[in-house]
Design a protein around this motif. Structure first.
Motif, PDB file in Angstrom:
ATOM      1  N   GLY A   1     -20.221   4.254  -8.248  1.00  0.00           N
ATOM      2  CA  GLY A   1     -20.733   5.323  -9.084  1.00  0.00           C
ATOM      3  C   GLY A   1     -19.637   5.865  -9.986  1.00  0.00           C
ATOM      4  N   ARG A   2     -19.898   7.014 -10.572  1.00  0.00           N
ATOM      5  CA  ARG A   2     -18.908   7.658 -11.433  1.00  0.00           C
ATOM      6  C   ARG A   2     -17.936   8.445 -10.580  1.00  0.00           C
ATOM      7  N   PRO A   3     -16.673   8.505 -10.976  1.00  0.00           N
ATOM      8  CA  PRO A   3     -15.703   9.288 -10.208  1.00  0.00           C
ATOM      9  C   PRO A   3     -16.080  10.764 -10.179  1.00  0.00           C
ATOM     10  N   ASP A   4     -15.932  11.376  -9.020  1.00  0.00           N
ATOM     11  CA  ASP A   4     -16.168  12.811  -8.898  1.00  0.00           C
ATOM     12  C   ASP A   4     -15.012  13.580  -9.513  1.00  0.00           C
ATOM     13  N   GLU A   5     -15.276  14.825  -9.878  1.00  0.00           N
ATOM     14  CA  GLU A   5     -14.222  15.676 -10.412  1.00  0.00           C
ATOM     15  C   GLU A   5     -13.104  15.779  -9.378  1.00  0.00           C
ATOM     16  N   GLY A   6     -11.889  15.647  -9.839  1.00  0.00           N
ATOM     17  CA  GLY A   6     -10.731  15.722  -8.956  1.00  0.00           C
ATOM     18  C   GLY A   6     -10.232  14.365  -8.489  1.00  0.00           C
ATOM     19  N   PHE A   7     -10.979  13.297  -8.788  1.00  0.00           N
ATOM     20  CA  PHE A   7     -10.556  11.961  -8.370  1.00  0.00           C
ATOM     21  C   PHE A   7      -9.245  11.604  -9.051  1.00  0.00           C
ATOM     22  N   PRO A   8      -8.316  11.022  -8.353  1.00  0.00           N
ATOM     23  CA  PRO A   8      -8.296  10.628  -6.947  1.00  0.00           C
ATOM     24  C   PRO A   8      -7.611  11.633  -6.030  1.00  0.00           C
ATOM     25  N   TRP A   9      -7.297  12.812  -6.558  1.00  0.00           N
ATOM     26  CA  TRP A   9      -6.462  13.740  -5.810  1.00  0.00           C
ATOM     27  C   TRP A   9      -7.223  14.631  -4.829  1.00  0.00           C
TER      28      TRP A   9
ATOM     29  N   ARG B   1      -7.638   9.626   3.438  1.00  0.00           N
ATOM     30  CA  ARG B   1      -6.285   9.389   2.928  1.00  0.00           C
ATOM     31  C   ARG B   1      -6.368   8.183   1.999  1.00  0.00           C
ATOM     32  N   ARG B   2      -5.913   8.376   0.790  1.00  0.00           N
ATOM     33  CA  ARG B   2      -5.989   7.338  -0.234  1.00  0.00           C
ATOM     34  C   ARG B   2      -4.610   6.753  -0.499  1.00  0.00           C
ATOM     35  N   LEU B   3      -4.614   5.436  -0.682  1.00  0.00           N
ATOM     36  CA  LEU B   3      -3.391   4.709  -0.988  1.00  0.00           C
ATOM     37  C   LEU B   3      -3.641   3.811  -2.191  1.00  0.00           C
ATOM     38  N   VAL B   4      -2.622   3.636  -2.992  1.00  0.00           N
ATOM     39  CA  VAL B   4      -2.687   2.711  -4.112  1.00  0.00           C
ATOM     40  C   VAL B   4      -2.413   1.313  -3.589  1.00  0.00           C
ATOM     41  N   ILE B   5      -3.202   0.361  -4.052  1.00  0.00           N
ATOM     42  CA  ILE B   5      -2.908  -1.048  -3.821  1.00  0.00           C
ATOM     43  C   ILE B   5      -2.004  -1.451  -4.974  1.00  0.00           C
ATOM     44  N   ASP B   6      -0.739  -1.668  -4.665  1.00  0.00           N
ATOM     45  CA  ASP B   6       0.288  -1.935  -5.666  1.00  0.00           C
ATOM     46  C   ASP B   6       0.618  -3.422  -5.610  1.00  0.00           C
ATOM     47  N   LEU B   7       0.422  -4.094  -6.711  1.00  0.00           N
ATOM     48  CA  LEU B   7       0.703  -5.520  -6.800  1.00  0.00           C
ATOM     49  C   LEU B   7       1.824  -5.722  -7.811  1.00  0.00           C
ATOM     50  N   ASP B   8       2.997  -6.032  -7.308  1.00  0.00           N
ATOM     51  CA  ASP B   8       4.162  -6.256  -8.164  1.00  0.00           C
ATOM     52  C   ASP B   8       4.409  -5.091  -9.119  1.00  0.00           C
TER      53      ASP B   8
ATOM     54  N   LEU C   1       0.884  -1.169   0.000  1.00  0.00           N
ATOM     55  CA  LEU C   1       0.000   0.000   0.000  1.00  0.00           C
ATOM     56  C   LEU C   1       0.914   1.209   0.000  1.00  0.00           C
ATOM     57  N   ARG C   2       0.748   2.075  -0.993  1.00  0.00           N
ATOM     58  CA  ARG C   2       1.655   3.215  -1.120  1.00  0.00           C
ATOM     59  C   ARG C   2       0.888   4.486  -1.438  1.00  0.00           C
ATOM     60  N   GLU C   3       1.571   5.602  -1.256  1.00  0.00           N
ATOM     61  CA  GLU C   3       1.009   6.905  -1.587  1.00  0.00           C
ATOM     62  C   GLU C   3       0.731   6.986  -3.091  1.00  0.00           C
ATOM     63  N   LEU C   4      -0.246   7.797  -3.452  1.00  0.00           N
ATOM     64  CA  LEU C   4      -0.526   8.047  -4.864  1.00  0.00           C
ATOM     65  C   LEU C   4       0.634   8.793  -5.483  1.00  0.00           C
ATOM     66  N   ARG C   5       0.910   8.477  -6.738  1.00  0.00           N
ATOM     67  CA  ARG C   5       1.959   9.153  -7.499  1.00  0.00           C
ATOM     68  C   ARG C   5       1.352   9.740  -8.769  1.00  0.00           C
ATOM     69  N   PRO C   6       2.004  10.756  -9.339  1.00  0.00           N
ATOM     70  CA  PRO C   6       1.543  11.257 -10.632  1.00  0.00           C
ATOM     71  C   PRO C   6       1.475  10.096 -11.628  1.00  0.00           C
TER      72      PRO C   6
ATOM     73  N   ASP D   1      -3.494   8.237 -11.486  1.00  0.00           N
ATOM     74  CA  ASP D   1      -4.886   8.599 -11.738  1.00  0.00           C
ATOM     75  C   ASP D   1      -5.447   7.961 -13.004  1.00  0.00           C
ATOM     76  N   VAL D   2      -4.624   7.780 -14.025  1.00  0.00           N
ATOM     77  CA  VAL D   2      -5.101   7.190 -15.272  1.00  0.00           C
ATOM     78  C   VAL D   2      -5.592   5.767 -15.016  1.00  0.00           C
ATOM     79  N   GLU D   3      -4.797   4.976 -14.345  1.00  0.00           N
ATOM     80  CA  GLU D   3      -5.172   3.588 -14.080  1.00  0.00           C
ATOM     81  C   GLU D   3      -6.301   3.510 -13.058  1.00  0.00           C
ATOM     82  N   LEU D   4      -6.274   4.357 -12.044  1.00  0.00           N
ATOM     83  CA  LEU D   4      -7.346   4.350 -11.046  1.00  0.00           C
ATOM     84  C   LEU D   4      -8.683   4.763 -11.669  1.00  0.00           C
ATOM     85  N   LEU D   5      -8.665   5.725 -12.572  1.00  0.00           N
ATOM     86  CA  LEU D   5      -9.897   6.114 -13.268  1.00  0.00           C
ATOM     87  C   LEU D   5     -10.409   4.977 -14.151  1.00  0.00           C
ATOM     88  N   ARG D   6      -9.504   4.254 -14.796  1.00  0.00           N
ATOM     89  CA  ARG D   6      -9.914   3.111 -15.619  1.00  0.00           C
ATOM     90  C   ARG D   6     -10.605   2.055 -14.749  1.00  0.00           C
TER      91      ARG D   6
END
Length: 167
Positions: A28-36, A43-50, A3-8, A11-16
């Motif tokens: 639902g649909r992502p709100d404007e500004g998601f995920p930032w 506090r949001r974290l990326v689930i990073d798998l390999d 589990l890690r902090e969001l990086r630039p 957002d592309v993959e998280l929106l997908r």
């Protein structure tokens, strides 16, 4: 899994993932500004798998001393469903929230009809507390649905988990 902090670029993959029908059905649909910036209280974290963005897990902390606890929510790429990754991510975050943030109680509130999520949360050690009627509006705006309040209380036996890999 980490589990890690969001990086630039995350957002592309998280929106997908968020837009996939199996996720959007519940989120639902992502709100404007998601995920930032759409949910500044969490506090949001990326689930990073390999090294791959597998999903998102977030928590909110109630800091009022009399009611101190944390709540969690998450989504995973539908191509990864059914592999035990949701419970694993939950265990990692729960361990962090208990050991590092000092919480004794963690809650999660899936839609009462989201059977797969409920099973995953139970595997991570959450127990059913009760039904919250007409808790959330359906993502399509059609009506209200019930949610299941679930909790994990540390002194009641936190879930067995692997070592925290929270970055």
């Amino acid at each position: 899994m980490v589990l890690r902090e969001l990086r630039p670029g995350d957002d592309v993959e998280l929106l997908r993932i968020h837009s996939a029908p199996a996720v959007a059905r519940w989120w639902g649909r992502p709100d404007e500004g998601f995920p930032w910036s759409d949910d500044p209280d969490s506090r949001r974290l990326v689930i990073d798998l390999d090294g791959r963005v597998a999903g998102l897990i977030e928590y909110h902390e109630e800091t009022e001393p009399r009611y101190r606890h944390a709540s969690i929510d998450l989504f995973l790429d539908p191509s990864l469903h059914g592999r035990g990754l949701g419970p694993e991510a939950l265990r990692l975050l729960v361990r962090y929230l208990i050991d590092e943030r000092g919480h004794h109680r963690i809650t999660i509130d899936p839609a009462a009809s989201n059977k797969a999520a409920i099973r995953a949360y139970e595997k991570a050690g959450f127990v059913r507390v009760g039904v919250m009627r007409d808790y959330e509006r359906d993502p399509d705006g059609g009506g209200w649905h019930d949610a299941l309040l679930m909790e994990l209380v540390a002194h009641a036996g936190p879930p067995a988990c692997t070592r925290s890999k929270h970055a």
